[in-house]
Design a protein around this motif. Structure first.
Motif, PDB file in Angstrom:
ATOM      1  N   ARG A   1       0.821  -1.332  -0.065  1.00  0.00           N
ATOM      2  CA  ARG A   1       0.015   0.118  -0.001  1.00  0.00           C
ATOM      3  C   ARG A   1       0.826   1.235   0.005  1.00  0.00           C
ATOM      4  N   ILE A   2       0.260   2.264  -0.739  1.00  0.00           N
ATOM      5  CA  ILE A   2       1.127   3.567  -0.710  1.00  0.00           C
ATOM      6  C   ILE A   2       0.600   4.341   0.558  1.00  0.00           C
ATOM      7  N   THR A   3       1.101   4.816   1.198  1.00  0.00           N
ATOM      8  CA  THR A   3       0.710   5.503   2.444  1.00  0.00           C
ATOM      9  C   THR A   3       1.424   6.856   2.269  1.00  0.00           C
ATOM     10  N   PHE A   4       0.792   7.964   2.551  1.00  0.00           N
ATOM     11  CA  PHE A   4       1.086   9.181   2.655  1.00  0.00           C
ATOM     12  C   PHE A   4       1.027   9.875   4.089  1.00  0.00           C
ATOM     13  N   ARG A   5       2.007  10.648   4.417  1.00  0.00           N
ATOM     14  CA  ARG A   5       1.738  11.163   5.904  1.00  0.00           C
ATOM     15  C   ARG A   5       1.309  12.681   5.669  1.00  0.00           C
TER      16      ARG A   5
END
Length: 85
Positions: free
Chosen positions: A14-18
């Motif tokens: 999964r691509i997670t963004f902070r």
């Protein structure tokens, strides 16, 4: 069999963004015992001073905020205990 495992691993990535958080004290804000709007952000509902981990302040800012909260309490700008329940 190897290709199946590789595909399964690639599906689980999964691509997670902070999310960028705002700093608790903006650079132009002045920490002062009279600035109650700022000081109230670092006090819990029970009128306890929040920890650094919760308030996300630096150690120097935390010491300053704690000192000014205590001063504001002594000068009756802020309550020592919140009796509203």
């Amino acid at each position: 069999m190897k290709t199946f495992i590789n595909k399964k691993v690639s599906l689980n990535k999964r691509i997670t963004f902070r999310r960028r958080r705002r700093k608790p004290v903006q650079p132009g804000e002045r920490i002062d015992y009279k600035n109650l709007r700022l000081l109230c952000r670092f006090v819990s509902k029970q009128a306890k001073i929040l920890s650094r981990r919760v308030s996300r302040l630096t150690s120097k800012q935390q010491r300053t905020v704690a000192r000014y909260i205590k001063s504001a309490r002594v000068l009756a700008f802020m309550p020592f205990v919140n009796n509203e329940t």
